[in-house]
Design a protein around this motif. Structure first.
Motif, PDB file in Angstrom:
ATOM      1  N   GLN A 159     -98.205-125.008  67.344  1.00 11.35           N
ATOM      2  CA  GLN A 159     -99.636-125.241  67.102  1.00 11.35           C
ATOM      3  C   GLN A 159    -100.482-124.159  67.772  1.00 11.35           C
ATOM      4  OE1 GLN A 159     -99.688-129.270  68.571  1.00 11.35           O
ATOM      5  NE2 GLN A 159     -99.578-130.164  66.508  1.00 11.35           N
ATOM      6  N   GLY A 300    -104.208-130.134  68.376  1.00 13.66           N
ATOM      7  CA  GLY A 300    -103.034-129.548  67.738  1.00 13.66           C
ATOM      8  C   GLY A 300    -102.938-129.949  66.272  1.00 13.66           C
ATOM      9  N   ASP A 304    -102.872-127.780  62.632  1.00 13.12           N
ATOM     10  CA  ASP A 304    -101.785-128.070  61.676  1.00 13.12           C
ATOM     11  C   ASP A 304    -102.346-128.360  60.285  1.00 13.12           C
ATOM     12  OD1 ASP A 304     -99.453-127.740  63.128  1.00 13.12           O
ATOM     13  OD2 ASP A 304     -99.361-129.831  63.823  1.00 13.12           O
TER      14      ASP A 304
END
Lengths: 383, 383
Positions: A159, A300, A304
């Motif tokens: 990430q 994160g 994504d």
């Protein structure tokens, strides 16, 4: 307090300018901002210069005066401001106060630094005795932030690498950016380890460059006939010294942005795009959370999902950010303002965020002892 | 703009503090100012720090934040300001703007520097490439000012020496002063030649030290119950780059003081006492003229007449000035404000100017290329 507008902006390219001095770089940015605003330099009533490293690296003080003399401007009050990475954004905050309070109708705010140093030289910004001489430098500090965020929320190395990849992709689209070469997640992860888990391509460069903006009252921006970009929020905050603080977020940022949202009458859901202080890739993830673009611990996931890419729900660092556009320390805050002004005017060719109307810029700088020495939030709205 | 008051002041002694750092010195001055004002530190809404040499000599940036953490203050906006010798007075100007504009009700302004250097080390303040590296340092520049003033107006070496003698006499009366030893005209003239006609005892020292003031609104000063010292005028001006200028006076100072007199509604005839930037003895003579204490060319006569001694018509540098009190670069402007506040409150024991009611502080700093990089005029009135 009355409304303040960005009448014009200007910037040098960011990168290595080994053959140019602070005056030359600053002068270019200021001259471009004056031309962009279409304002006579004699109308400018005050100047605020952000510079962090001039005295330390070039033995140059009074940088603001020298830059303005370079473009034939003297006689006006000039203030030199140092707030580390937030030097340029602090100059902006002071200029905003000057116009908002009715003291001035038009001011110039600019930032300039020559931060390119011989390979292996550490950036000595902070409390000399408490940090720098003890080896508590930036990569080590941000590595601790990354470790803590990974432990608390399960944030992954992939990430973090994706932030670098996104910003380097964006840098390829920006003529002002230092790096214009795409990277892969694998390349970021395989690049040399600097401070675990931070690898070389997770770090921004120290760059040379300058950026400037002309701020003015509503009457002046109307007369100039420029597209109206209003500085709807301007906050400067300083971290608390607190040795029990949690490294996985910056409380000072959360407080500052709450104040800025209130000033501007907007919330995170209203933002069209954001520029943040991504000195290291982990920073951008923590800032997603700090600015309310997602819940704490969800940063994160946001990268994504691709939400922060150009074309995503909330593009972050469309300019390439510090990671790819570059980081001329005292200039970076005003580099953000130049980018966001172009975006809000629909002039960010190649990297334009369609329909951009509300933009936020976040800068942080200084000591690692507290949350941060200085944190600036600015919110710009196209009217 | 609303009235602004000095609620309290504090200062370290000026001199050699080789065993103390910037935080320690600055913290002492701020803590003393808070106690003097009788204000809770949590009421302070913003901080402005003047520091000129921290980055160059101590590799320390973010000095203001570190000083305030030293006294347990964080979370408030803090700005670090650099304007050479006028750094402290520029911090004062920004703080004044903050309160005058209604943004803040109480702020702290402070200046701190450690300027004591190994013997023979020149003070490198100015435009590095244009001046410092070419050897255009302060003694040489002010020697040219002296030569020009002597040629134009017949100002004598004895008159210049008398400024040093007067200020060293005053320094003997000031517990905050670095030098407490009287000098004779003969001793000044016989001291080692630095840059003709400037001799060693015509130069101020580079000192260590800090000074601070708490500025506040009328409502706050009333509640605190402190004697009311109002900042009636506050001006920051920058010199014009003009290679045809006349070295025998500073046009920027004359313009700045005219503006300050207008702001305050007073003229030179209303002043009870004055503190000026006497980095070299010739400076004080030129400032007499620039501030309108006498006509142009009459400065030498003013010192001959004893008009500027304590007990004279218009005492100048009752504190000892930079020449004897000392010159901790970024702190000196606020050192003047501490002295004048004590004088206006009748607390300057041993050196008190009787019946002091209106006081003026003048600071200048920076590049020799233009009239000056920065010039501040502040006028204080006891109400």
């Amino acid at each position: 307090m009355r409304p303040v507008y960005v009448a014009g902006v200007g910037s040098t390219t960011f990168g290595k300018h080994l053959d140019r001095n602070l005056r030359s770089l600053g002068g270019e940015a200021v001259a471009k901002a004056l031309v962009d605003a279409g304002i006579d330099r004699r109308e400018i009533e005050a100047g605020y210069c952000g510079n962090a490293l001039g005295a330390m690296l070039q033995e140059e003080t009074g940088v603001g005066q020298h830059v303005l003399w370079e473009v034939g401007m003297g006689g006006l009050p000039i203030v030199n401001v140092e707030n580390a990475c937030a030097s340029g954004s602090t100059a902006l905050h002071l200029g905003w106060q000057g116009v908002a309070s009715g003291q001035y109708d038009a001011v110039v705010v600019f930032g300039v630094d020559k931060a390119v140093m011989p390979k292996g030289t550490p950036l000595k910004v902070g409390a000399a005795e408490m940090e720098v001489r003890l080896g508590d430098l930036f990569p080590g500090y941000f590595a601790m932030v990354a470790q803590k965020h990974m432990e608390a929320y399960g944030t992954t190395l992939e990430q973090q690498a994706k932030v670098s990849v996104k910003n380097h992709d964006n840098g390829c689209l920006n003529p002002y950016a230092e790096f214009k070469k795409p990277l892969t997640v694998e390349e970021v992860l395989a690049s040399p380890m600097i401070a675990d888990p931070i690898t070389l391509f997770s770090c921004c460069p120290n760059s040379d460059g300058a950026a400037a903006a002309i701020l003015c009252s509503e009457a002046v921006v109307r007369r100039l006939g420029k597209p109206r970009v209003r500085v709807a929020g301007s906050v400067l905050a300083t971290g608390l010294y607190d040795n029990q603080r949690d490294f996985s977020h910056w409380e000072i940022e959360e407080k500052a942005v709450a104040k800025a949202y209130e000033q501007a009458g907007v919330g995170p859901g209203d933002l069209s795009l954001v520029e943040v202080h991504d000195a290291f890739s982990i920073c951008e993830i923590v800032h997603y959370e700090g600015l309310g673009l997602c819940a704490r611990g969800e940063g994160g996931r946001l990268i994504d999902e691709g939400a922060t890419a150009i074309g995503g729900r909330i593009p972050v660092n469309a300019s390439g950010g510090l990671l790819a556009k570059g980081h001329p320390i005292g200039a970076s805050g005003l580099g953000q303002i130049a980018e966001l002004t172009w975006q809000l005017r629909g002039e960010a060719t190649g990297r334009q965020v369609e329909g951009a109307r509300v933009a936020l810029a976040q800068m942080m700088g200084g000591s690692k002892e507290a949350d941060a020495r200085a944190c600036n939030i600015h919110i710009l709205i196209a009217e």
